[in-house]
Design a protein around this motif. Structure first.
Motif, mmCIF file in Angstrom:
data_model
loop_
_atom_site.group_PDB
_atom_site.id
_atom_site.type_symbol
_atom_site.label_atom_id
_atom_site.label_comp_id
_atom_site.label_asym_id
_atom_site.label_seq_id
_atom_site.Cartn_x
_atom_site.Cartn_y
_atom_site.Cartn_z
ATOM 1 N N ILE A 156 -12.092 59.097 12.678
ATOM 2 C CA ILE A 156 -12.931 58.362 11.729
ATOM 3 C C ILE A 156 -12.508 56.901 11.760
ATOM 4 N N ALA A 157 -13.485 56.000 11.823
ATOM 5 C CA ALA A 157 -13.197 54.560 11.810
ATOM 6 C C ALA A 157 -13.256 54.029 10.374
ATOM 7 N N ILE A 158 -12.250 53.260 9.983
ATOM 8 C CA ILE A 158 -12.235 52.586 8.683
ATOM 9 C C ILE A 158 -12.833 51.197 8.885
ATOM 10 N N VAL A 159 -13.924 50.898 8.151
ATOM 11 C CA VAL A 159 -14.663 49.658 8.385
ATOM 12 C C VAL A 159 -14.522 48.714 7.202
ATOM 13 N N ALA A 160 -14.779 47.425 7.460
ATOM 14 C CA ALA A 160 -14.692 46.398 6.423
ATOM 15 C C ALA A 160 -15.911 46.470 5.515
ATOM 16 N N PRO A 161 -15.727 46.481 4.204
ATOM 17 C CA PRO A 161 -16.867 46.546 3.287
ATOM 18 C C PRO A 161 -17.564 45.206 3.077
ATOM 19 N N LEU A 162 -16.902 44.113 3.488
ATOM 20 C CA LEU A 162 -17.498 42.781 3.358
ATOM 21 C C LEU A 162 -16.912 41.867 4.418
ATOM 22 N N SER A 163 -17.560 40.739 4.621
ATOM 23 C CA SER A 163 -17.063 39.753 5.585
ATOM 24 C C SER A 163 -15.991 38.895 4.922
ATOM 25 N N GLY A 164 -14.952 38.571 5.669
ATOM 26 C CA GLY A 164 -13.880 37.746 5.122
ATOM 27 C C GLY A 164 -12.670 37.755 6.015
ATOM 28 N N GLN A 165 -11.498 37.704 5.393
ATOM 29 C CA GLN A 165 -10.227 37.718 6.107
ATOM 30 C C GLN A 165 -9.377 38.875 5.609
ATOM 31 N N VAL A 166 -8.550 39.400 6.507
ATOM 32 C CA VAL A 166 -7.591 40.428 6.120
ATOM 33 C C VAL A 166 -6.416 39.721 5.438
ATOM 34 N N VAL A 167 -6.235 39.972 4.145
ATOM 35 C CA VAL A 167 -5.177 39.298 3.395
ATOM 36 C C VAL A 167 -3.987 40.220 3.116
ATOM 37 N N PHE A 178 -5.845 48.194 3.654
ATOM 38 C CA PHE A 178 -6.086 46.756 3.800
ATOM 39 C C PHE A 178 -6.659 46.202 2.506
ATOM 40 N N ARG A 179 -6.602 44.865 2.429
ATOM 41 C CA ARG A 179 -7.413 44.127 1.471
ATOM 42 C C ARG A 179 -8.134 43.036 2.239
ATOM 43 N N VAL A 180 -9.430 42.976 2.030
ATOM 44 C CA VAL A 180 -10.263 41.975 2.695
ATOM 45 C C VAL A 180 -10.813 41.042 1.629
ATOM 46 N N ALA A 181 -10.696 39.744 1.869
ATOM 47 C CA ALA A 181 -11.148 38.762 0.884
ATOM 48 C C ALA A 181 -12.001 37.706 1.555
ATOM 49 N N ASN A 182 -13.062 37.342 0.881
ATOM 50 C CA ASN A 182 -13.860 36.191 1.284
ATOM 51 C C ASN A 182 -13.259 34.972 0.605
ATOM 52 N N LEU A 183 -12.505 34.164 1.355
ATOM 53 C CA LEU A 183 -11.731 33.068 0.783
ATOM 54 C C LEU A 183 -12.479 31.745 0.757
ATOM 55 N N SER A 184 -13.802 31.779 0.960
ATOM 56 C CA SER A 184 -14.569 30.547 0.794
ATOM 57 C C SER A 184 -14.636 30.148 -0.677
ATOM 58 N N ARG A 185 -14.337 31.113 -1.550
ATOM 59 C CA ARG A 185 -14.181 30.830 -2.972
ATOM 60 C C ARG A 185 -12.914 31.524 -3.446
ATOM 61 N N VAL A 186 -12.079 30.788 -4.174
ATOM 62 C CA VAL A 186 -10.881 31.359 -4.781
ATOM 63 C C VAL A 186 -10.929 31.056 -6.278
ATOM 64 N N SER A 187 -9.976 31.586 -7.008
ATOM 65 C CA SER A 187 -10.021 31.414 -8.454
ATOM 66 C C SER A 187 -8.619 31.215 -9.017
ATOM 67 N N VAL A 188 -8.564 30.742 -10.249
ATOM 68 C CA VAL A 188 -7.329 30.700 -11.019
ATOM 69 C C VAL A 188 -7.602 31.384 -12.352
ATOM 70 N N SER A 189 -6.604 32.109 -12.828
ATOM 71 C CA SER A 189 -6.725 32.821 -14.094
ATOM 72 C C SER A 189 -5.687 32.265 -15.056
ATOM 73 N N LEU A 190 -6.129 31.869 -16.247
ATOM 74 C CA LEU A 190 -5.263 31.251 -17.238
ATOM 75 C C LEU A 190 -5.345 32.019 -18.552
#
Length: 384
Positions: free
Chosen positions: A191-202, A219-231
């Motif tokens: 079975i192949a494990i596939v990426a659920p979204l486009s981005g980078q392997v973080v 894995f964790r895959v993140a689209n890093l064209s947007r990042v966030s800060v939590s306060l």
């Protein structure tokens, strides 16, 4: 011995000289003119760009604020809507890894291949369901032909149609079971494990040949064209922040403006603080997830507070010159010592209630050096 010239004769000589047409001798600058020239340069510290760099003087932009600001430490996080965990839906042995940390991946592309008996069972069910559907469709075609020839009764045709529908449903179910586990791995037992979204392997928590359990995070895959800060803000401060408010993110000489995306209406049960999430456009890739930064939140005026606003500058920009609180404002010649009126502190900043417009750049680190340079220049001028 030279004789003294009578005063009347001296006056006559001077008058004759004025009438001859020759220009009078240049007058020496008056004391008033000297004072005016000194006043124009008073408070000015002349430095070149290279001298500023060698002196270690850093510059920060003043911030206009309606109700002050908070400066808090923060950490860059992945956009919650652009980060996804990739887990193993079935257990097995990892026989292939196609992406490493930091590599880009497109949606649906393979990240890893798992080999297991369960994968073989799922793939075999697809093959069996496909074979049953082929047989059922062939039988339906035959029954339809016999019915048209009035050889076979309608009951047999209905039964054939029902069998074909059931076979089709069984095939779809088997395919969905494999899809839930991943995708085809090129063999019945894979079975192949596939990426659920486009981005980078973080994040990657698996190595080649490792046996993983079902639901284990791989894995964790993140689209890093947007990042966030939590306060985490107090209820009073959170009440002055609205979605769309600006937050300045600073780390070293890098700066970005984030926009508040979410202000929680519910306080955390443990801390009794409200969570504020701001999103940063990271198309240039200058921010990394997990990086510590400083966040400056501009607070709006609260109702009935009298409009306590002003201009914010870092506390390190304030120096005392001749008994007055002063900041050094960057200009074309270097820095100009500008007296200001200081209000209440706001985190690492202070509120300037008068003296600045909010459009200036002021010296922060190294401002004491400018104060010393200014004092040295005034001492030299006083010695002449």
């Amino acid at each position: 011995m030279r004789k003294a010239i009578p005063a009347a004769l001296t006056l006559a000589i001077l008058l004759a000289g004025c009438g001859s047409g020759s220009p009078p001798p240049a007058e020496a600058p008056s004391e008033a003119a000297k004072g005016a020239a000194h006043e124009e340069e008073e408070g000015q510290v002349e430095l070149t760009v290279e001298q500023i760099r060698k002196a270690g003087v850093e510059v920060a932009r003043a911030i206009r604020s309606g109700g002050g600001a908070l400066t808090l430490p923060a950490t860059i996080e992945g956009d919650p809507q652009g980060t996804q965990v990739v887990s193993a839906a079935i257990g097995g042995r990892v026989v292939s890894l196609t992406r490493n940390l930091g590599q880009a991946v497109g949606r649906g592309q393979t990240l890893a291949v798992i080999e297991s008996r369960e994968a073989a069972s799922l793939n075999a069910e697809i093959e069996a369901a496909r074979a049953r559907l082929t047989l059922a469709q062939s039988n339906l075609t035959r029954e339809q032909r016999l019915f048209d020839q009035k050889v076979s009764p309608e009951q047999d045709l209905i039964a054939a149609r029902t069998a074909a529908s059931e076979a089709r449903i069984a095939l779809r179910l088997a395919q969905q079971q494999v899809s839930a586990a991943g995708a085809g791995g090129g063999a019945l037992n894979r079975i192949a494990i596939v990426a659920p979204l486009s981005g980078q392997v973080v994040t990657r928590n698996v190595t080649l040949g490792q046996t993983v359990a079902a639901d284990a995070e791989l894995f964790r895959v993140a689209n890093l064209s947007r990042v966030s800060v939590s306060l985490a803000l107090s209820p009073g401060d959170a009440g002055k922040v609205r979605p769309g408010s600006e937050i300045e993110i600073v780390s070293g000489d890098r700066r970005s403006v984030a926009r508040v995306d979410f202000v929680s209406p519910i306080l955390d049960e443990a801390t009794r603080l409200a969570t504020v999430i701001a999103v940063i456009d990271n198309g240039s890739g200058q921010w990394r997830v997990g990086e510590p930064v400083t966040a400056s939140i501009r607070l709006s005026e609260s109702i009935g507070n009298g409009g306590a606003g002003g201009v914010l500058v870092p506390a390190s920009a304030i120096q005392t010159v001749e008994g007055r609180q002063t900041v050094f404002v960057r200009n074309q010649k270097g820095f100009k010592a500008t007296p200001v009126t200081v209000g209440q502190p706001s985190g690492d900043n202070v509120v300037i209630t008068s003296g600045l417009t909010g459009n200036e750049q002021v010296a922060t680190t190294g401002s004491f050096t400018l104060k010393a340079e200014l004092g040295k220049g005034e001492a030299e001028h006083g010695g002449h």
